[in-house]
Enzyme design. Sequence first.
Site, PDB file in Angstrom:
ATOM      1  N   LYS A  60       0.817  -1.067   0.006  1.00  0.00           N
ATOM      2  CA  LYS A  60      -0.003   0.190  -0.147  1.00  0.00           C
ATOM      3  C   LYS A  60       1.035   1.220   0.047  1.00  0.00           C
ATOM      4  O   LYS A  60       2.178   0.980   0.172  1.00  0.00           O
ATOM      5  CB  LYS A  60      -0.780  -0.062   1.221  1.00  0.00           C
ATOM      6  CG  LYS A  60      -1.974  -1.127   1.264  1.00  0.00           C
ATOM      7  CD  LYS A  60      -2.683  -1.345   2.546  1.00  0.00           C
ATOM      8  CE  LYS A  60      -3.813  -2.292   2.441  1.00  0.00           C
ATOM      9  NZ  LYS A  60      -4.651  -2.242   3.954  1.00  0.00           N
ATOM     10  N   TYR A  84     -12.146  -2.615  -3.139  1.00  0.00           N
ATOM     11  CA  TYR A  84     -12.713  -2.501  -1.732  1.00  0.00           C
ATOM     12  C   TYR A  84     -14.109  -2.588  -1.661  1.00  0.00           C
ATOM     13  O   TYR A  84     -14.825  -2.274  -0.391  1.00  0.00           O
ATOM     14  CB  TYR A  84     -12.129  -1.647  -0.752  1.00  0.00           C
ATOM     15  CG  TYR A  84     -10.562  -1.805  -0.317  1.00  0.00           C
ATOM     16  CD1 TYR A  84     -10.324  -2.931   0.326  1.00  0.00           C
ATOM     17  CD2 TYR A  84      -9.686  -0.988  -0.415  1.00  0.00           C
ATOM     18  CE1 TYR A  84      -9.069  -3.187   0.875  1.00  0.00           C
ATOM     19  CE2 TYR A  84      -8.569  -1.201  -0.041  1.00  0.00           C
ATOM     20  CZ  TYR A  84      -8.148  -2.238   0.364  1.00  0.00           C
ATOM     21  OH  TYR A  84      -6.706  -2.534   1.109  1.00  0.00           O
ATOM     22  N   PHE A  89     -14.869   3.663   7.349  1.00  0.00           N
ATOM     23  CA  PHE A  89     -13.677   3.811   7.203  1.00  0.00           C
ATOM     24  C   PHE A  89     -13.337   3.838   5.796  1.00  0.00           C
ATOM     25  O   PHE A  89     -12.195   4.058   5.095  1.00  0.00           O
ATOM     26  CB  PHE A  89     -12.738   2.809   8.128  1.00  0.00           C
ATOM     27  CG  PHE A  89     -12.448   1.363   7.767  1.00  0.00           C
ATOM     28  CD1 PHE A  89     -12.227   0.788   6.471  1.00  0.00           C
ATOM     29  CD2 PHE A  89     -13.418   0.683   8.693  1.00  0.00           C
ATOM     30  CE1 PHE A  89     -12.435  -0.510   6.465  1.00  0.00           C
ATOM     31  CE2 PHE A  89     -13.651  -0.547   8.506  1.00  0.00           C
ATOM     32  CZ  PHE A  89     -13.133  -1.402   7.267  1.00  0.00           C
ATOM     33  N   THR A 105      -5.169  -8.171  10.532  1.00  0.00           N
ATOM     34  CA  THR A 105      -5.629  -6.867   9.907  1.00  0.00           C
ATOM     35  C   THR A 105      -5.071  -5.662  10.824  1.00  0.00           C
ATOM     36  O   THR A 105      -4.441  -4.710  10.364  1.00  0.00           O
ATOM     37  CB  THR A 105      -6.918  -6.476   9.781  1.00  0.00           C
ATOM     38  OG1 THR A 105      -7.511  -7.808   8.859  1.00  0.00           O
ATOM     39  CG2 THR A 105      -7.443  -5.410   9.197  1.00  0.00           C
ATOM     40  N   ARG A 157       3.138  -7.254   9.169  1.00  0.00           N
ATOM     41  CA  ARG A 157       2.467  -6.214   9.968  1.00  0.00           C
ATOM     42  C   ARG A 157       2.925  -6.055  11.434  1.00  0.00           C
ATOM     43  O   ARG A 157       2.734  -4.872  12.044  1.00  0.00           O
ATOM     44  CB  ARG A 157       0.783  -6.432   9.838  1.00  0.00           C
ATOM     45  CG  ARG A 157       0.376  -5.829   8.443  1.00  0.00           C
ATOM     46  CD  ARG A 157      -1.218  -6.373   8.225  1.00  0.00           C
ATOM     47  NE  ARG A 157      -1.953  -6.241   6.837  1.00  0.00           N
ATOM     48  CZ  ARG A 157      -2.993  -6.610   6.630  1.00  0.00           C
ATOM     49  NH1 ARG A 157      -3.535  -7.461   7.392  1.00  0.00           N
ATOM     50  NH2 ARG A 157      -3.661  -6.154   5.742  1.00  0.00           N
ATOM     51  N   ASN A 162      -1.621  -0.190   7.521  1.00  0.00           N
ATOM     52  CA  ASN A 162      -1.033  -1.588   7.700  1.00  0.00           C
ATOM     53  C   ASN A 162      -0.309  -1.882   6.590  1.00  0.00           C
ATOM     54  O   ASN A 162       0.077  -3.171   6.252  1.00  0.00           O
ATOM     55  CB  ASN A 162      -2.192  -2.543   8.257  1.00  0.00           C
ATOM     56  CG  ASN A 162      -3.262  -2.796   7.211  1.00  0.00           C
ATOM     57  OD1 ASN A 162      -3.165  -2.336   6.163  1.00  0.00           O
ATOM     58  ND2 ASN A 162      -4.508  -3.569   7.490  1.00  0.00           N
ATOM     59  N   HIS A 170      -1.781  -5.496   1.354  1.00  0.00           N
ATOM     60  CA  HIS A 170      -3.099  -6.374   1.259  1.00  0.00           C
ATOM     61  C   HIS A 170      -2.822  -7.764   0.837  1.00  0.00           C
ATOM     62  O   HIS A 170      -1.637  -7.805   0.257  1.00  0.00           O
ATOM     63  CB  HIS A 170      -3.774  -5.414  -0.064  1.00  0.00           C
ATOM     64  CG  HIS A 170      -4.850  -6.286  -0.238  1.00  0.00           C
ATOM     65  ND1 HIS A 170      -6.004  -6.167   0.044  1.00  0.00           N
ATOM     66  CD2 HIS A 170      -5.066  -7.415  -1.163  1.00  0.00           C
ATOM     67  CE1 HIS A 170      -6.837  -7.109  -0.463  1.00  0.00           C
ATOM     68  NE2 HIS A 170      -6.236  -7.825  -1.346  1.00  0.00           N
ATOM     69  N   GLU A 212      -9.182 -10.414  -7.602  1.00  0.00           N
ATOM     70  CA  GLU A 212      -8.475  -9.213  -7.289  1.00  0.00           C
ATOM     71  C   GLU A 212      -7.359  -9.178  -8.644  1.00  0.00           C
ATOM     72  O   GLU A 212      -6.909  -8.306  -9.076  1.00  0.00           O
ATOM     73  CB  GLU A 212      -7.996  -9.324  -5.940  1.00  0.00           C
ATOM     74  CG  GLU A 212      -8.794  -8.894  -4.986  1.00  0.00           C
ATOM     75  CD  GLU A 212      -8.379  -9.325  -3.478  1.00  0.00           C
ATOM     76  OE1 GLU A 212      -9.252  -8.958  -2.697  1.00  0.00           O
ATOM     77  OE2 GLU A 212      -7.206  -9.872  -3.333  1.00  0.00           O
TER      78      GLU A 212
HETATM   79  P1  IDP Z   1      -7.683  -7.066   5.400  1.00  0.00           P
HETATM   80  O1  IDP Z   1      -6.621  -6.203   4.779  1.00  0.00           O
HETATM   81  O2  IDP Z   1      -6.711  -7.817   6.695  1.00  0.00           O
HETATM   82  O3  IDP Z   1      -8.159  -8.221   4.530  1.00  0.00           O
HETATM   83  P2  IDP Z   1     -10.009  -6.067   5.548  1.00  0.00           P
HETATM   84  O4  IDP Z   1     -11.185  -6.267   6.842  1.00  0.00           O
HETATM   85  O5  IDP Z   1     -10.322  -6.736   4.203  1.00  0.00           O
HETATM   86  O6  IDP Z   1      -8.574  -6.421   6.311  1.00  0.00           O
HETATM   87  O7  IDP Z   1     -10.005  -4.512   5.416  1.00  0.00           O
HETATM   88  C1  IDP Z   1      -9.100  -3.781   4.499  1.00  0.00           C
HETATM   89  C2  IDP Z   1      -8.514  -2.841   4.806  1.00  0.00           C
HETATM   90  O8  IDP Z   1      -9.196  -1.731   5.355  1.00  0.00           O
HETATM   91  C3  IDP Z   1      -7.485  -3.023   6.132  1.00  0.00           C
HETATM   92  O9  IDP Z   1      -6.069  -3.628   5.675  1.00  0.00           O
HETATM   93  C4  IDP Z   1      -7.349  -1.646   6.619  1.00  0.00           C
HETATM   94  O10 IDP Z   1      -6.321  -0.905   5.826  1.00  0.00           O
HETATM   95  C5  IDP Z   1      -8.786  -1.280   6.500  1.00  0.00           C
HETATM   96  N1  IDP Z   1      -9.393  -1.321   7.760  1.00  0.00           N
HETATM   97  C6  IDP Z   1     -10.077  -2.489   8.071  1.00  0.00           C
HETATM   98  N2  IDP Z   1     -10.681  -2.119   9.476  1.00  0.00           N
HETATM   99  C7  IDP Z   1     -10.220  -0.729   9.806  1.00  0.00           C
HETATM  100  C8  IDP Z   1     -10.528   0.156  10.932  1.00  0.00           C
HETATM  101  O11 IDP Z   1     -11.511  -0.483  11.679  1.00  0.00           O
HETATM  102  N3  IDP Z   1     -10.321   1.301  10.737  1.00  0.00           N
HETATM  103  C9  IDP Z   1      -9.493   1.829   9.437  1.00  0.00           C
HETATM  104  N4  IDP Z   1      -9.198   1.155   8.466  1.00  0.00           N
HETATM  105  C10 IDP Z   1      -9.566  -0.290   8.743  1.00  0.00           C
HETATM  106 MG    MG Z   2      -9.564  -8.101   3.030  1.00  0.00          MG
END
Ligand code: IDP
Ligand code: MG
Length: 153
Positions: free
Chosen positions: A13, A53, A61, A95, A106, A116, A119, A130
């Site tokens: 990212k 997304y 968010f 995550t 991470r 983080n 992806h 994807e």
């Molecule tokens: P992942 O990347 O581990 O698959 P997902 O739940 O698919 O996690 O969420 C996608 C991305 O959205 C996360 O990697 C993170 O950057 C962001 N994200 C997820 N939850 C939050 C949150 O509570 N606050 C801010 N950003 C979030």
């Molecule tokens: Mg995800």
Amino acid sequence: MADNTERTFIMVKPDGVERGLIPEIMKRFQRKGYKLVASKFMKSDLAHIQEHYVDLKEKKFYPGLCKYMSEGPVFPMVWEGQDVVRQGRILLGETDPLKSKPGTIRGDFCICIGRNICHGSDSVDSAKKEISHWFKKTELVDWGPTENTWIYE
Ligand code: IDP
Ligand code: MG
């Protein structure tokens, strides 16, 4: 027979790119034994990220996530090998970086859930979606690294 041709979509990212972590993240997959199938350095537009997304579009968010992902360069990749989708998630960590163990990407390199750094696809089906969202078929390189004979029985 185990499937050595499973593929996953991994993307550094903008925060990971800005912090110089492309080589570090690639190294984690390379040294495990996975095969790089595609990669590119690019900037994505907002609509492309919003589609990537789309499953999160109801989340609070989502707008901030899409904005940050489209404002800097990203480094999408495709990696191939046995169980690579699940293993890729393990290499990434949770995550939330604060819940990620040291030794994971991470866990080692970031603090905030909203920054983080990378992806990774969460299932074989979403990996397929994807990969085709980010890469043309012609960008996926068909090759057999000679080291594969030393990685798989
Ligand atoms: P992942 O990347 O581990 O698959 P997902 O739940 O698919 O996690 O969420 C996608 C991305 O959205 C996360 O990697 C993170 O950057 C962001 N994200 C997820 N939850 C939050 C949150 O509570 N606050 C801010 N950003 C979030
Ligand atoms: Mg995800």
